[in-house]
Write a protein that holds these residues in place. Structure first.
Motif, PDB file in Angstrom:
ATOM      1  N   SER A 174       0.833  -1.197   0.000  1.00 41.13           N
ATOM      2  CA  SER A 174       0.000   0.000   0.000  1.00 41.13           C
ATOM      3  C   SER A 174       0.869   1.248   0.000  1.00 41.13           C
ATOM      4  O   SER A 174       2.042   1.218   0.390  1.00 41.13           O
ATOM      5  N   ALA A 175       0.283   2.352  -0.425  1.00 36.55           N
ATOM      6  CA  ALA A 175       1.012   3.620  -0.493  1.00 36.55           C
ATOM      7  C   ALA A 175       1.363   4.099   0.914  1.00 36.55           C
ATOM      8  O   ALA A 175       0.706   3.724   1.891  1.00 36.55           O
ATOM      9  N   PRO A 176       2.416   4.917   1.034  1.00 40.82           N
ATOM     10  CA  PRO A 176       2.779   5.456   2.355  1.00 40.82           C
ATOM     11  C   PRO A 176       1.598   6.139   3.026  1.00 40.82           C
ATOM     12  O   PRO A 176       0.797   6.808   2.384  1.00 40.82           O
ATOM     13  N   THR A 177       1.499   5.958   4.333  1.00 42.12           N
ATOM     14  CA  THR A 177       0.365   6.495   5.070  1.00 42.12           C
ATOM     15  C   THR A 177       0.373   8.018   5.094  1.00 42.12           C
ATOM     16  O   THR A 177       1.431   8.646   5.099  1.00 42.12           O
ATOM     17  N   THR A 178      -0.819   8.585   5.073  1.00 38.92           N
ATOM     18  CA  THR A 178      -0.961  10.040   5.193  1.00 38.92           C
ATOM     19  C   THR A 178      -1.599  10.401   6.536  1.00 38.92           C
ATOM     20  O   THR A 178      -2.076  11.516   6.717  1.00 38.92           O
ATOM     21  N   ALA A 179      -1.600   9.437   7.454  1.00 37.84           N
ATOM     22  CA  ALA A 179      -2.212   9.675   8.767  1.00 37.84           C
ATOM     23  C   ALA A 179      -1.497  10.797   9.501  1.00 37.84           C
ATOM     24  O   ALA A 179      -0.278  10.974   9.361  1.00 37.84           O
ATOM     25  N   LYS A 180      -2.242  11.549  10.281  1.00 41.62           N
ATOM     26  CA  LYS A 180      -1.661  12.669  11.030  1.00 41.62           C
ATOM     27  C   LYS A 180      -0.637  12.174  12.036  1.00 41.62           C
ATOM     28  O   LYS A 180       0.385  12.819  12.278  1.00 41.62           O
ATOM     29  N   HIS A 181      -0.901  11.007  12.619  1.00 41.00           N
ATOM     30  CA  HIS A 181       0.014  10.434  13.603  1.00 41.00           C
ATOM     31  C   HIS A 181       0.392   9.018  13.146  1.00 41.00           C
ATOM     32  O   HIS A 181      -0.250   8.042  13.538  1.00 41.00           O
ATOM     33  N   PRO A 182       1.392   8.904  12.275  1.00 39.92           N
ATOM     34  CA  PRO A 182       1.794   7.573  11.806  1.00 39.92           C
ATOM     35  C   PRO A 182       2.327   6.730  12.959  1.00 39.92           C
ATOM     36  O   PRO A 182       2.747   7.249  13.997  1.00 39.92           O
ATOM     37  N   ARG A 183       2.341   5.432  12.764  1.00 35.09           N
ATOM     38  CA  ARG A 183       2.754   4.523  13.833  1.00 35.09           C
ATOM     39  C   ARG A 183       3.709   3.474  13.293  1.00 35.09           C
ATOM     40  O   ARG A 183       3.846   3.294  12.084  1.00 35.09           O
ATOM     41  N   ASP A 184       4.354   2.796  14.214  1.00 35.60           N
ATOM     42  CA  ASP A 184       5.181   1.655  13.858  1.00 35.60           C
ATOM     43  C   ASP A 184       4.291   0.412  13.837  1.00 35.60           C
ATOM     44  O   ASP A 184       3.561   0.142  14.794  1.00 35.60           O
ATOM     45  N   LEU A 185       4.349  -0.329  12.740  1.00 34.22           N
ATOM     46  CA  LEU A 185       3.501  -1.505  12.577  1.00 34.22           C
ATOM     47  C   LEU A 185       4.351  -2.641  12.030  1.00 34.22           C
ATOM     48  O   LEU A 185       5.117  -2.448  11.078  1.00 34.22           O
ATOM     49  N   TYR A 186       4.212  -3.817  12.633  1.00 37.19           N
ATOM     50  CA  TYR A 186       5.070  -4.941  12.278  1.00 37.19           C
ATOM     51  C   TYR A 186       4.226  -6.156  11.900  1.00 37.19           C
ATOM     52  O   TYR A 186       3.069  -6.289  12.315  1.00 37.19           O
ATOM     53  N   CYS A 187       4.844  -7.034  11.129  1.00 38.80           N
ATOM     54  CA  CYS A 187       4.219  -8.306  10.784  1.00 38.80           C
ATOM     55  C   CYS A 187       5.178  -9.416  11.215  1.00 38.80           C
ATOM     56  O   CYS A 187       6.274  -9.539  10.665  1.00 38.80           O
ATOM     57  N   TYR A 188       4.770 -10.190  12.216  1.00 43.49           N
ATOM     58  CA  TYR A 188       5.604 -11.261  12.758  1.00 43.49           C
ATOM     59  C   TYR A 188       5.164 -12.577  12.122  1.00 43.49           C
ATOM     60  O   TYR A 188       4.037 -13.032  12.320  1.00 43.49           O
ATOM     61  N   ILE A 189       6.057 -13.198  11.342  1.00 48.89           N
ATOM     62  CA  ILE A 189       5.700 -14.394  10.580  1.00 48.89           C
ATOM     63  C   ILE A 189       6.567 -15.557  11.033  1.00 48.89           C
ATOM     64  O   ILE A 189       7.799 -15.468  11.022  1.00 48.89           O
ATOM     65  N   ASP A 190       5.909 -16.637  11.423  1.00 53.74           N
ATOM     66  CA  ASP A 190       6.643 -17.819  11.871  1.00 53.74           C
ATOM     67  C   ASP A 190       6.776 -18.853  10.756  1.00 53.74           C
ATOM     68  O   ASP A 190       7.794 -19.533  10.659  1.00 53.74           O
ATOM     69  N   SER A 191       5.732 -18.993   9.928  1.00 54.19           N
ATOM     70  CA  SER A 191       5.759 -19.999   8.865  1.00 54.19           C
ATOM     71  C   SER A 191       4.880 -19.540   7.715  1.00 54.19           C
ATOM     72  O   SER A 191       3.927 -18.783   7.913  1.00 54.19           O
ATOM     73  N   ILE A 192       5.197 -20.021   6.522  1.00 52.94           N
ATOM     74  CA  ILE A 192       4.408 -19.689   5.337  1.00 52.94           C
ATOM     75  C   ILE A 192       4.468 -20.861   4.367  1.00 52.94           C
ATOM     76  O   ILE A 192       5.504 -21.533   4.255  1.00 52.94           O
ATOM     77  N   ALA A 193       3.353 -21.133   3.707  1.00 54.37           N
ATOM     78  CA  ALA A 193       3.306 -22.259   2.775  1.00 54.37           C
ATOM     79  C   ALA A 193       2.488 -21.893   1.549  1.00 54.37           C
ATOM     80  O   ALA A 193       1.493 -21.163   1.645  1.00 54.37           O
TER      81      ALA A 193
END
Length: 481
Positions: A174-193
């Motif tokens: 997705s395009a960079p956020t334009t939110a007034k107060h951006p945040r740190d957001l993470y995706c923790y992935i253990d496995s993928i198939a």
């Protein structure tokens, strides 16, 4: 941590599809020992799309069989930052066949509720980690009518392969956020198939061959050329990115050294990369007639004095290397450390402008055309169609003679983030190159670069100066005859 029950249930699910999972090292448990750092730096077979600037967080040093990767989906310090992780499929997908995508990931307060997956027939490379201009094949979400509590969960999606896909990239498209107060957001992935639903013959020999090539690549902090695919033996020769010459114009050479030249966050030079400096900075001590400027740039803390100390220390280390290993004198250098105005990429610049040696040196004749900012749409790489006539008038200065070569470089002012400016300057250079190819097919374009805000020609503190800095330069190299 995962509960024992959840782990057991998911193990059963993963075992049922393991034989046909088309992804190498799907649980990230096989750890790569990076040659250049002698450390557990990455899971085997997985790579950042922009390895020069971006690394994916990995817990490989933890003595556990349940390793995971952490993707930065949003970064409040730099909202345009978009790191991606990629790998090659062990067998290509078959066009028209249905597949199931399954991800085992963490559901927490700061975790992303989605993950974008892009499958492609070609491998994805980036110079800098910015948004990939592509539509993801699968947009996976954690939506659940039961609103699961925090913990490890499984999400699945099905899709039909539109092509014979061979590569997978995951991250936030997705395009960079334009939110007034951006945040740190993470995706923790253990496995993928990725597993076929309609049945697909599994070529074991092909899978073993691809897995072997991926696992044997241990130079994980360097960059493989886009012309060298992950499954080619040509992967071994790497482009040495920690050092690169960004300008060779007249009598001046500018060399940019990336932070990877140093060991971690310390100032000591990384032994693996040290010898590269001698191969890039080719000036001989006996040819020094003017001072050599070594400038360090750093932003470690919102404390300019601290940053200046770090930057100066690193610049001094580079000077010491040139003195003790290449025979220069400390009197040859002017060493300065600077604090960046905002978080960005730490670097060292060596600028050497030497008067010509007494013996005659053949110099290729060159001209430079400057494409001003006004010929582009505002804050865009798209050319202004209403001003094509003005652009054509400039391009008429490119001689229609055989052997002409062109180097096209984009530049910006210092407004916005360094990463955004680097990306915009590259996209503008590419737009001009595509236009030139249509208008002057006889001219060979040998280089397309984006320098961002790093090479201003005017004062960025004024609007007039910033407008001059927003430009694309076309350097014309005439044939040597």
């Amino acid at each position: 941590m995962k509960s024992i029950l959840t782990t057991l249930l998911l193990c059963c699910s993963w075992m049922s599809v393991f034989a046909q999972n088309l992804l190498p090292n799907p649980g990230f448990n096989e750890v790569n020992i990076c040659i250049e750092y002698a450390a557990k730096c990455a899971p085997r077979a997985w790579y950042p799309t922009a390895p020069f600037f971006s690394k994916v967080i990995y817990n490989g040093e933890i003595p556990s069989n349940n390793h995971s990767v952490t993707l930065i989906m949003e970064n409040r310090a730099n909202t345009s930052f978009r790191p991606y992780y990629k790998t090659q499929l062990l067998n290509p997908l078959q066009k028209g066949t249905r597949y199931k995508l399954e991800v085992f990931w963490l559901n927490t307060a700061n975790a992303s509720t989605f993950l974008d997956i892009k499958l492609d027939t070609t491998e994805t490379f980036q110079d800098i980690p910015v948004q990939l201009a592509a539509t993801p094949t699968v947009h996976l979400t954690k939506s659940s009518p039961d609103k699961p509590k925090e913990g490890w969960i499984t999400s699945t999606a099905t899709f039909t392969a539109a092509e014979n896909y061979r590569y997978l990239v995951m991250g936030n498209f997705s395009a960079p956020t334009t939110a007034k107060h951006p945040r740190d957001l993470y995706c923790y992935i253990d496995s993928i198939a990725v597993t076929p639903l309609d049945g697909q013959t599994y070529n074991t020999a092909m899978a073993d061959s691809i897995r072997k090539l991926l696992y044997n690549d241990r130079w994980r902090h360097s960059y493989s050329s886009p012309s060298a695919s992950l499954n080619q033996a040509a992967l071994k020769p790497k482009l040495q990115l920690p050092l690169r010459v960004i300008q060779r114009s007249g009598k001046c050479d500018t060399v940019v050294i990336s932070p990877e030249f140093f060991s971690g966050n310390r100032k000591e030079i990384n032994d693996v990369y040290a010898d590269q400096l001698g191969s890039v900075f080719t000036l001989k001590p006996e040819d020094v007639r003017e001072k050599i400027y070594i400038s360090g740039y750093s932003y470690r803390k919102p404390n300019s004095q601290y940053n200046e100390i770090i930057a100066t220390d690193r610049a001094n280390e580079v000077a010491k290397y040139l003195v003790y290993n290449m025979g220069f004198s400390f009197d040859d250098f002017v060493i300065t450390g600077y604090s960046r105005l905002h978080p960005g990429i730490d670097s060292i610049e060596i600028i050497s402008c030497q008067s010509a040696v007494e013996k005659p040196v053949p110099v290729a004749k060159t001209d430079t055309l400057v494409i001003p900012d006004i010929l582009f749409k505002f804050d865009s790489s798209a050319l202004n169609q209403l001003l094509y006539a003005s652009l054509d008038s400039l391009l008429r200065h490119i001689p229609a003679i055989p052997g002409i070569q062109l180097a096209i470089t984009g530049h910006t002012d210092n407004k916005g983030t360094a990463l955004y400016n680097m990306d915009l300057s590259m996209r503008r250079a590419v737009s001009v190159a595509e236009y030139v190819r249509r208008k002057h097919p006889q001219s060979a374009i040998t280089a397309i670069n984006g320098m961002g805000e790093s090479m201003p020609v005017a004062d960025n503190s004024t609007s007039q100066g910033r407008q001059k800095n927003r430009r694309v330069e076309i350097i014309i190299f005439y044939p040597d005859h």
